[in-house]
Design a protein around this motif. Structure first.
Motif, PDB file in Angstrom:
ATOM      1  N   ASP A 102      -6.477 116.714 -29.536  1.00 16.61           N
ATOM      2  CA  ASP A 102      -7.960 117.083 -29.627  1.00 16.61           C
ATOM      3  C   ASP A 102      -8.235 117.658 -27.995  1.00 16.61           C
ATOM      4  OD1 ASP A 102     -10.881 117.020 -29.694  1.00 16.61           O
ATOM      5  OD2 ASP A 102     -10.624 115.211 -31.257  1.00 16.61           O
ATOM      6  N   ALA A 103      -9.493 118.479 -27.912  1.00 19.16           N
ATOM      7  CA  ALA A 103     -10.131 118.655 -26.541  1.00 19.16           C
ATOM      8  C   ALA A 103     -10.847 117.526 -26.100  1.00 19.16           C
ATOM      9  CB  ALA A 103     -10.943 119.919 -26.832  1.00 19.16           C
ATOM     10  N   HIS A 104     -11.495 116.760 -27.134  1.00 19.19           N
ATOM     11  CA  HIS A 104     -12.391 115.722 -26.682  1.00 19.19           C
ATOM     12  C   HIS A 104     -11.888 114.144 -27.071  1.00 19.19           C
ATOM     13  CE1 HIS A 104     -14.271 119.320 -28.546  1.00 19.19           C
ATOM     14  NE2 HIS A 104     -15.031 119.065 -27.355  1.00 19.19           N
ATOM     15  N   ASP A 111      -7.318 117.526 -34.171  1.00 23.17           N
ATOM     16  CA  ASP A 111      -8.622 118.327 -34.166  1.00 23.17           C
ATOM     17  C   ASP A 111      -8.368 119.927 -33.811  1.00 23.17           C
ATOM     18  OD1 ASP A 111     -11.003 119.728 -33.487  1.00 23.17           O
ATOM     19  OD2 ASP A 111     -11.804 117.643 -32.936  1.00 23.17           O
ATOM     20  N   ASP A 140      -9.826 122.111 -32.479  1.00 23.56           N
ATOM     21  CA  ASP A 140     -10.350 122.436 -30.898  1.00 23.56           C
ATOM     22  C   ASP A 140      -9.142 122.081 -29.839  1.00 23.56           C
ATOM     23  OD1 ASP A 140     -10.818 119.835 -30.248  1.00 23.56           O
ATOM     24  OD2 ASP A 140     -12.825 119.920 -30.986  1.00 23.56           O
TER      25      ASP A 140
HETATM   26 MN   LIG Z   1     -12.523 117.689 -30.766  1.00 26.96          MN
END
Ligand SMILES: [Mn+2]
Length: 289
Positions: free
Chosen positions: A135-137, A216, A218
């Motif tokens: 995920d990016a987050h 995710d 992203d």
């Molecule tokens: Mn994310």
């Protein structure tokens, strides 16, 4: 969307969609409650199914047709009239049912908050479970916008369950999450900048025998995957993500997965096709490498 929705991933008329014999159970989960920036993730699962119907089913890398192992797509989850908590419960219960049939759940989102009840369900069956979050987050906030059920909090819920967690590709992190990390050395993070600069060291020894992988979309660079609600620059590339997943499959038994946060955009069908192809590559690596 299409007049006649596609109901089976990849092979609408093939014999590989038998719910009794399929090894992979795809669960379309059009969940959309706590998305904060761009709406549309409820359309994600159907967009993936539609794109998958146009996909070649031979995998040139694996030299086989992974779908022949049996991939059954469950009916699209119906969240109509349910609040967020009830929708999450329905999602987790569906995964429990899939696991009871000895199938590997592969959930299509929908927003990322669905991963928390799904991981909880898989953890019930595999108490030694470890989780890999691509995920990016960080998604490690205790709560976000007043709810602990938020997509921004799912991995905090995983930590609450005492599940070992490895996050990969992260490049958006809040001060609260950084502070939390100082008190939680059991959570390992491989940052996107480390991967981009070629000096990432992934602590594979943290994986258990059984692993759940949540992706995710992203995590990809937005130049490759624009159709996400919260894009972040500096993301991973197609073959980096494939190689990561393939390595995970070599080192652990993946017993559940999800691909979340596709937010279809007009004129960006490449994103739908990329998500569908990613799902198929995950199936192939999981079953055939
Ligand atoms: Mn994310």
């Amino acid at each position: 969307m299409e007049d006649t929705p596609i109901t089976q991933f990849g092979a609408p008329d093939a014999p590989y969609c038998n719910p009794e014999t399929a090894r992979i159970a795809i669960i379309p989960a059009p969940l959309e409650y706590s998305v904060c920036y761009m709406k549309g993730t409820a359309q994600g699962p159907q967009a993936i199914l539609a794109a998958s119907s146009q996909m070649e089913l031979y995998d040139e890398e694996l030299a086989c047709c992974p779908i022949e192992a049996g991939v059954y797509t469950y009916p699209v989850l119906n969240y109509h009239g349910l609040d967020h908590a009830a929708a999450l419960k329905l999602t987790g219960d569906t995964v429990r049912n899939v696991l009871a049939h000895q199938q590997i759940p592969l959930t299509l989102g929908g927003e990322h908050s669905l991963s928390a009840p799904v991981i909880a369900a898989v953890h019930e069956r595999y108490p030694d479970l470890s989780v890999i979050h691509i995920d990016a987050h960080g998604d490690l906030r205790n709560e976000y916008e007043g709810t602990p059920l938020s997509h921004a909090s799912i991995e905090r819920r995983v930590v609450d369950l005492g599940i070992p967690l490895l996050e990969i590709g992260i490049r958006s992190f809040s001060p609260e999450e950084a502070e939390f990390m100082q008190s939680k050395p059991d959570v390992a993070i491989v940052w996107a900048y480390q991967i981009a600069r070629g000096n990432a060291s992934i602590p594979w020894e943290r994986l258990s025998k059984h692993t759940y992988v949540t992706i995710d979309l992203d995590v990809f660079d937005p130049g490759e995957m624009p159709a996400v609600g919260t894009p972040e620059p500096g993301g991973l590339h197609w073959y980096q993500v494939l190689d990561l997943f393939r390595e995970i499959c070599r080192r652990s038994e993946v017993v559940g997965m999800d691909v979340v946060e596709l937010c279809p955009m007009p004129g960006q069908t490449r994103a739908d096709f990329m998500a569908a192809k990613l799902v198929y590559k995950l199936i192939g690596y999981r079953l055939f490498q």
